[in-house]
Design an enzyme around this catalytic site. Structure first.
Site, PDB file in Angstrom:
ATOM      1  N   ASN A  67       0.889  -1.170   0.000  1.00  0.00           N
ATOM      2  CA  ASN A  67       0.000   0.000   0.000  1.00  0.00           C
ATOM      3  C   ASN A  67       0.920   1.210   0.000  1.00  0.00           C
ATOM      4  OD1 ASN A  67      -1.789   2.043   0.441  1.00  0.00           O
ATOM      5  ND2 ASN A  67      -2.441   1.356   2.478  1.00  0.00           N
TER       6      ASN A  67
ATOM      7  N   LYS B  36       0.208   4.211  -0.348  1.00  0.00           N
ATOM      8  CA  LYS B  36      -0.448   5.400   0.223  1.00  0.00           C
ATOM      9  C   LYS B  36      -0.175   6.612  -0.671  1.00  0.00           C
ATOM     10  CE  LYS B  36      -0.361   3.227   4.695  1.00  0.00           C
ATOM     11  NZ  LYS B  36      -0.402   3.351   6.148  1.00  0.00           N
TER      12      LYS B  36
ATOM     13  N   SER C 238       2.709  -2.374  10.260  1.00  0.00           N
ATOM     14  CA  SER C 238       4.140  -2.496  10.538  1.00  0.00           C
ATOM     15  C   SER C 238       4.737  -3.856  10.164  1.00  0.00           C
ATOM     16  CB  SER C 238       4.444  -2.153  12.005  1.00  0.00           C
ATOM     17  OG  SER C 238       4.055  -0.818  12.289  1.00  0.00           O
TER      18      SER C 238
ATOM     19  N   GLU D 103      -7.308   4.834   7.239  1.00  0.00           N
ATOM     20  CA  GLU D 103      -7.034   6.252   6.962  1.00  0.00           C
ATOM     21  C   GLU D 103      -8.204   6.884   6.204  1.00  0.00           C
ATOM     22  OE1 GLU D 103      -3.210   5.571   5.176  1.00  0.00           O
ATOM     23  OE2 GLU D 103      -2.440   4.964   7.136  1.00  0.00           O
TER      24      GLU D 103
ATOM     25  N   GLU E 224      -6.179  -4.883   9.917  1.00  0.00           N
ATOM     26  CA  GLU E 224      -5.138  -3.923  10.253  1.00  0.00           C
ATOM     27  C   GLU E 224      -5.489  -3.191  11.551  1.00  0.00           C
ATOM     28  OE1 GLU E 224      -2.787  -2.674   6.503  1.00  0.00           O
ATOM     29  OE2 GLU E 224      -4.548  -1.392   6.655  1.00  0.00           O
TER      30      GLU E 224
ATOM     31  N   HIS F 210      -9.815   1.436   4.020  1.00  0.00           N
ATOM     32  CA  HIS F 210      -8.606   1.557   4.836  1.00  0.00           C
ATOM     33  C   HIS F 210      -8.898   2.495   6.014  1.00  0.00           C
ATOM     34  CE1 HIS F 210      -4.564   2.618   6.104  1.00  0.00           C
ATOM     35  NE2 HIS F 210      -4.169   1.506   5.524  1.00  0.00           N
TER      36      HIS F 210
ATOM     37  N   GLY G 179       1.868   2.027  10.775  1.00  0.00           N
ATOM     38  CA  GLY G 179       2.845   3.109  10.689  1.00  0.00           C
ATOM     39  C   GLY G 179       3.515   3.446  12.016  1.00  0.00           C
TER      40      GLY G 179
HETATM   41  P1  PGA Z   1       2.368   0.137   7.628  1.00  0.00           P
HETATM   42  O1  PGA Z   1       0.938   0.409   6.943  1.00  0.00           O
HETATM   43  O2  PGA Z   1       2.881  -1.149   7.069  1.00  0.00           O
HETATM   44  O3  PGA Z   1       3.217   1.310   7.257  1.00  0.00           O
HETATM   45  O4  PGA Z   1       2.119   0.038   9.108  1.00  0.00           O
HETATM   46  C1  PGA Z   1       0.048  -0.628   6.682  1.00  0.00           C
HETATM   47  C2  PGA Z   1      -1.206  -0.098   6.034  1.00  0.00           C
HETATM   48  O5  PGA Z   1      -1.691   0.967   6.454  1.00  0.00           O
HETATM   49  O6  PGA Z   1      -1.736  -0.714   5.099  1.00  0.00           O
END
Ligand code: PGA
Length: 249
Positions: free
Chosen positions: A10, A12, A213, A97, A167, A95, A173
């Protein structure tokens, strides 16, 4: 036959079109693992040039969002027809976010899931609890509601081909990965929830990813868990490490 692992990056809101093509070229030789489905979830503006860059490889593309209408007066949105025509195979929906910053609800996500399926796109439908919810002990209540509302009116046949990404928000993150036991516990409970909504065959077929992560050091242990069918990878998908993650599957 077991479920094939699916490792999706992803990206982003990272990578301009020219940067995206460079990254795709760098990763291309590093992710050629026939044992897993490999997906780059790229920003919408990068889809066309990256599709060109990865043509003829094992890499499939995902969009990070999509609107639930085919076309019309929806300024700024991207339709399933556009994604399918550009060669996109998957679409990340719901997601955390998008839920947090763009106020997407389970009902919005459900419309997108149904619309994606109707256009032959495979949804990667995301779910996951906040730290507060985990500490209050309502993780599974919350996730079951996300799943049930997100899959409203999705048929068993359609659900079988879908991907669900678990997630935990507190792990995204933050460098704070869920332990493989924590991740497995929720992924197994999600599979039980699918069995309850549909049947055992559907629960057995649907693929459930862990995200939050994931990195080259923890991927193998996570992906070895019986109900974790791969990962949705943010930060580490922008680095050569993504190759190592793909080969952890
Ligand atoms: P990350 O993000 O691996 O940077 O924690 C995962 C995601 O939001 O899909």
């Amino acid at each position: 036959m077991g479920r094939k692992k699916i490792i999706a990056g992803n990206w982003k809101m990272n990578m301009t079109p020219s940067e995206a093509v460079k990254l795709a070229e760098t990763l291309k030789p590093l992710v050629n693992n026939e044992k897993a489905d490999v997906v780059f979830g790229v920003p919408a503006i990068d889809i066309v040039p990256v599709a060109e860059a990865v043509r003829g490889t094992n890499i499939e593309l995902a969009a990070q969002n999509m609107y639930f209408e085919e076309k019309g007066a929806y300024t700024g949105e991207i339709s399933p027809l556009m994604l399918a025509d550009a060669g996109v195979r998957y679409v990340i929906l719901g997601h955390s976010e998008r839920r947090e910053y763009f106020k997407e609800t389970n009902a919005d996500i459900n419309k997108k899931v149904l619309c994606a399926l109707a256009h032959g796109l495979t949804p990667i439908m995301c779910c996951g609890e906040s730290l507060e919810q985990r500490e209050m002990g309502v993780t599974m209540d919350f996730i079951r509601q996300q799943i049930k509302e997100g899959l409203c009116e999705v048929t068993a046949e359609q659900a079988k081909g879908m991907v669900i990404a678990y997630e935990p928000i507190w792990a995204i993150g933050t460098g704070k990965t869920a332990t493989s036991e924590q991740a497995e516990e929720v992924c197994r409970a999600i599979r039980e929830c699918i069995c309850e909504i549909y049947d055992a065959d559907t629960a057995e077929a649907i693929r459930i990813q862990y995200g939050g992560s994931v990195n080259a050091g923890n991927a193998a242990e996570l992906f070895a868990m019986p109900d974790i069918d791969g990962g949705l990878v943010g930060g580490a998908s922008l680095k050569e490490d993504f190759g190592k993650i793909v080969f952890s599957a």
